[in-house]
Design a protein around this motif. Structure first.
Motif, PDB file in Angstrom:
ATOM      1  N   UNK A   1       0.823  -1.209   0.000  1.00  0.00           N
ATOM      2  CA  UNK A   1       0.000   0.000   0.000  1.00  0.00           C
ATOM      3  C   UNK A   1       0.858   1.259   0.000  1.00  0.00           C
ATOM      4  N   UNK A   2       1.903   1.268   0.827  1.00  0.00           N
ATOM      5  CA  UNK A   2       2.772   2.448   0.893  1.00  0.00           C
ATOM      6  C   UNK A   2       3.482   2.674  -0.440  1.00  0.00           C
ATOM      7  N   UNK A   3       3.971   1.598  -1.031  1.00  0.00           N
ATOM      8  CA  UNK A   3       4.636   1.724  -2.323  1.00  0.00           C
ATOM      9  C   UNK A   3       3.666   2.195  -3.393  1.00  0.00           C
ATOM     10  N   UNK A   4       2.459   1.636  -3.399  1.00  0.00           N
ATOM     11  CA  UNK A   4       1.481   2.004  -4.418  1.00  0.00           C
ATOM     12  C   UNK A   4       1.151   3.496  -4.366  1.00  0.00           C
ATOM     13  N   UNK A   5       1.008   4.036  -3.169  1.00  0.00           N
ATOM     14  CA  UNK A   5       0.722   5.465  -3.057  1.00  0.00           C
ATOM     15  C   UNK A   5       1.828   6.286  -3.710  1.00  0.00           C
ATOM     16  N   UNK A   6       3.075   5.863  -3.508  1.00  0.00           N
ATOM     17  CA  UNK A   6       4.203   6.567  -4.134  1.00  0.00           C
ATOM     18  C   UNK A   6       4.191   6.374  -5.647  1.00  0.00           C
ATOM     19  N   UNK A   7       3.871   5.168  -6.100  1.00  0.00           N
ATOM     20  CA  UNK A   7       3.815   4.924  -7.548  1.00  0.00           C
ATOM     21  C   UNK A   7       2.743   5.791  -8.197  1.00  0.00           C
TER      22      UNK A   7
END
Length: 248
Positions: free
Chosen positions: A104-110
């Motif tokens: 989830x954290x990575x997706x927000x950055x992506x």
């Protein structure tokens, strides 16, 4: 296929710098954005080619190194990784470290990265993934729902399990349309699991499709031993139709 530009970049996440490639049509204008999550083998040349192919349908496709927290991790030989005991142990250890919180954290950055690119239009995106990445695609749709318009999973495992992080438990949060392309006789996604997922998505009012492919787990990824050319072509047709309907 139209000419594709392949851009290598890094995205800053809460945990560091994630290497990515962005695949975009080499033409003027902007395109709907899609995050393509690799299978357990991680980002590698096969996914560069798959990112190019999806971009050829008119999308800006981000392929991330989901193992970037593992410093200088060595690529796997997908032909032998699951039969070589030490490599099997290594790949499963790395899979276990990619938690739903990290996804989830990575997706927000992506998604923030895509929203800031001139080649990308819109604030909501598509996700697609294979094997482990198919599970990630649906988890992200449930954990970052306001950013995902369409989520696809191909031969994804663990989509409806007893694990507290199972994607089917997020059904009531998902705002995206969902497509699941499942492999027949796949112990990681059984007909019982498909029924559980279908019931959860239906109860939550999520538009969804679950389709079965007459092929083995791993059918869509060319360097996987069970790759099936006919099933892979069907998956590309499904991808083009689904994203064409929900991202344009």
């Amino acid at each position: 296929m139209p000419k594709i530009r392949r851009i290598s970049d890094t995205i800053t996440t809460p945990d560091g710098e994630c290497r990515v490639t962005l695949h975009v049509p080499d033409s003027d204008g902007s395109f709907p954005g899609v995050v393509m999550y690799p299978d357990a083998g991680g980002a590698r040349p096969t996914f560069d080619e798959m990112g190019d192919k999806l971009a050829g349908y008119g999308y800006a496709v981000l392929v991330p190194d989901v193992y970037y927290r593992e410093k200088d991790w060595q690529p796997f030989d997908m032909a032998t990784v699951f039969t070589n005991p030490s490599e099997r142990e290594r790949i499963f250890a790395m899979i276990a470290k990619v938690t739903p919180d990290f996804m989830a954290a990575d997706a927000a950055a992506f998604f923030d990265y895509l929203a800031g690119r001139p080649e990308v239009r819109g604030e909501r995106f598509g996700t697609t993934g294979y094997c482990m990445g198919g599970r990630t695609s649906l988890i992200v749709a449930g954990r970052v729902p306001e950013r995902v318009a369409a989520a696809m999973s191909f031969h994804g495992g663990g989509l409806a399990s007893d694990d507290p992080g199972s994607p089917h438990l997020l059904a009531d949060r998902i705002q995206a349309a969902v497509y699941v392309g499942a492999a027949e006789n796949d112990p990681s996604f059984t007909t019982e699991a498909a029924e559980t997922l279908d019931k959860a998505l239906t109860a939550a009012g999520v538009e969804h499709t679950i389709e079965w492919y007459s092929a083995a787990h791993g059918f869509a990824v060319p360097d996987n031993a069970p790759y099936d050319a006919a099933a892979a072509e069907r998956h590309w047709q499904a991808t083009a139709a689904f994203f064409g309907k929900h991202l344009r």
